[in-house]
Write a protein that holds these residues in place. Structure first.
Motif, PDB file in Angstrom:
ATOM      1  N   ALA A  79      -1.620  -8.260  15.447  1.00 15.02           N
ATOM      2  CA  ALA A  79      -1.835  -6.804  15.509  1.00 15.02           C
ATOM      3  C   ALA A  79      -1.149  -6.104  14.334  1.00 15.02           C
ATOM      4  O   ALA A  79      -1.717  -5.183  13.734  1.00 15.02           O
ATOM      5  N   LEU A  80       0.071  -6.546  13.982  1.00 20.26           N
ATOM      6  CA  LEU A  80       0.775  -5.962  12.829  1.00 20.26           C
ATOM      7  C   LEU A  80       0.061  -6.310  11.524  1.00 20.26           C
ATOM      8  O   LEU A  80      -0.023  -5.490  10.603  1.00 20.26           O
ATOM      9  N   HIS A  81      -0.450  -7.533  11.424  1.00 19.19           N
ATOM     10  CA  HIS A  81      -1.199  -7.951  10.241  1.00 19.19           C
ATOM     11  C   HIS A  81      -2.450  -7.088  10.090  1.00 19.19           C
ATOM     12  O   HIS A  81      -2.785  -6.639   8.981  1.00 19.19           O
ATOM     13  N   LYS A  82      -3.123  -6.827  11.197  1.00 11.90           N
ATOM     14  CA  LYS A  82      -4.320  -5.981  11.173  1.00 11.90           C
ATOM     15  C   LYS A  82      -3.971  -4.568  10.719  1.00 11.90           C
ATOM     16  O   LYS A  82      -4.675  -3.988   9.880  1.00 11.90           O
ATOM     17  N   ALA A  84      -1.443  -3.624   8.849  1.00  7.18           N
ATOM     18  CA  ALA A  84      -1.111  -3.660   7.424  1.00  7.18           C
ATOM     19  C   ALA A  84      -2.375  -3.787   6.579  1.00  7.18           C
ATOM     20  O   ALA A  84      -2.499  -3.141   5.529  1.00  7.18           O
ATOM     21  N   ALA A  85      -3.323  -4.600   7.026  1.00 10.56           N
ATOM     22  CA  ALA A  85      -4.572  -4.768   6.283  1.00 10.56           C
ATOM     23  C   ALA A  85      -5.351  -3.459   6.219  1.00 10.56           C
ATOM     24  O   ALA A  85      -5.930  -3.119   5.175  1.00 10.56           O
ATOM     25  N   HIS A  86      -5.353  -2.708   7.316  1.00  8.77           N
ATOM     26  CA  HIS A  86      -6.019  -1.395   7.311  1.00  8.77           C
ATOM     27  C   HIS A  86      -5.329  -0.434   6.347  1.00  8.77           C
ATOM     28  O   HIS A  86      -5.997   0.307   5.619  1.00  8.77           O
ATOM     29  N   GLU A 105      10.403   1.189  -9.516  1.00  8.47           N
ATOM     30  CA  GLU A 105       9.123   0.862  -8.890  1.00  8.47           C
ATOM     31  C   GLU A 105       9.258  -0.438  -8.108  1.00  8.47           C
ATOM     32  O   GLU A 105       9.984  -1.346  -8.509  1.00  8.47           O
ATOM     33  N   GLN A 106       8.546  -0.495  -6.986  1.00  8.47           N
ATOM     34  CA  GLN A 106       8.554  -1.704  -6.154  1.00  8.47           C
ATOM     35  C   GLN A 106       7.232  -1.813  -5.415  1.00  8.47           C
ATOM     36  O   GLN A 106       6.516  -0.817  -5.270  1.00  8.47           O
ATOM     37  N   PRO A 107       6.911  -3.017  -4.943  1.00  3.44           N
ATOM     38  CA  PRO A 107       5.663  -3.168  -4.177  1.00  3.44           C
ATOM     39  C   PRO A 107       5.728  -2.343  -2.891  1.00  3.44           C
ATOM     40  O   PRO A 107       6.792  -2.167  -2.296  1.00  3.44           O
ATOM     41  N   ASN A 108       4.590  -1.868  -2.462  1.00  2.16           N
ATOM     42  CA  ASN A 108       4.479  -1.112  -1.219  1.00  2.16           C
ATOM     43  C   ASN A 108       4.927  -2.008  -0.052  1.00  2.16           C
ATOM     44  O   ASN A 108       4.622  -3.195  -0.010  1.00  2.16           O
ATOM     45  N   SER A 116       4.297 -11.255   5.507  1.00  6.43           N
ATOM     46  CA  SER A 116       5.224 -11.767   6.511  1.00  6.43           C
ATOM     47  C   SER A 116       4.491 -12.137   7.803  1.00  6.43           C
ATOM     48  O   SER A 116       4.730 -13.194   8.393  1.00  6.43           O
ATOM     49  N   GLN A 117       3.584 -11.282   8.233  1.00  9.41           N
ATOM     50  CA  GLN A 117       2.839 -11.546   9.458  1.00  9.41           C
ATOM     51  C   GLN A 117       1.864 -12.706   9.269  1.00  9.41           C
ATOM     52  O   GLN A 117       1.639 -13.486  10.198  1.00  9.41           O
TER      53      GLN A 117
END
Length: 164
Positions: A79-82, A84-86, A105-108, A116-117
């Motif tokens: 669910a967390l991966h989903k 993040a993908a959205h 500057e850093q990655p979002n 991670s998920q």
């Protein structure tokens, strides 16, 4: 440090594969857990649906009630991966952001969450027998065809005994 060599298959999956090498009888795998998997109410709706899909996708009896907690962890990671993908697929998503404290500057953060998920899904999926390699050799036991000689001695379920 963990045990060496490939991880043993889930006992139910090993039994469903049968005995292709015609080796001695498959060994008993120890204690078998009981009960049906449940879907915890506190999980996000996406995680609850994930568990239901897994339950419907695997043969009956592969998972027991105690496996509900590991399935809940897998489903929450999904669910967390989903989510993040959205977030990443949104048109306004910025892959690189500026840190407010340092100005660098850093990655979002959503990218880190997504990765991670994905790692958790791979690890837990392997433990739950959800990866393609675990399913590749999975065969359900085939039903034996009824022999034309069955029932000649008056055994139950024979065609000879049902004629009279």
């Amino acid at each position: 440090m963990g045990a060496r060599g490939p991880r043993q298959k889930l006992p139910k999956l090993a039994r469903l594969e049968g005995n292709p090498g015609k080796r001695a009888e498959l060994p008993d795998f120890g204690i078998e857990a009981a009960g049906e998997v449940f879907v915890p109410d506190h999980l996000h709706e996406d995680a609850q649906i994930c568990i239901e899909v897994i339950k419907l996708s695997m043969p009956p009896g592969v998972y027991a009630k105690i496996d509900s907690y590991l399935l809940a962890a897998f489903a929450t990671a999904w669910a967390l991966h989903k989510q993040a993908a959205h977030a990443i697929s949104a048109p306004e998503f910025e892959h690189v952001v500026v840190n407010r404290r340092t100005g660098s500057e850093q990655p979002n953060a959503w990218i880190k969450i997504l990765n991670s998920q994905a790692e958790k899904l791979a690890s837990l999926g392997d433990r739950l027998g959800l990866d393609p390699r675990a399913r590749a050799g999975l065969k359900l036991p085939a039903e034996r065809p009824v022999s034309k000689f069955s029932g000649l001695l008056g055994q139950p379920g024979s065609s000879a005994s049902s004629r009279h």
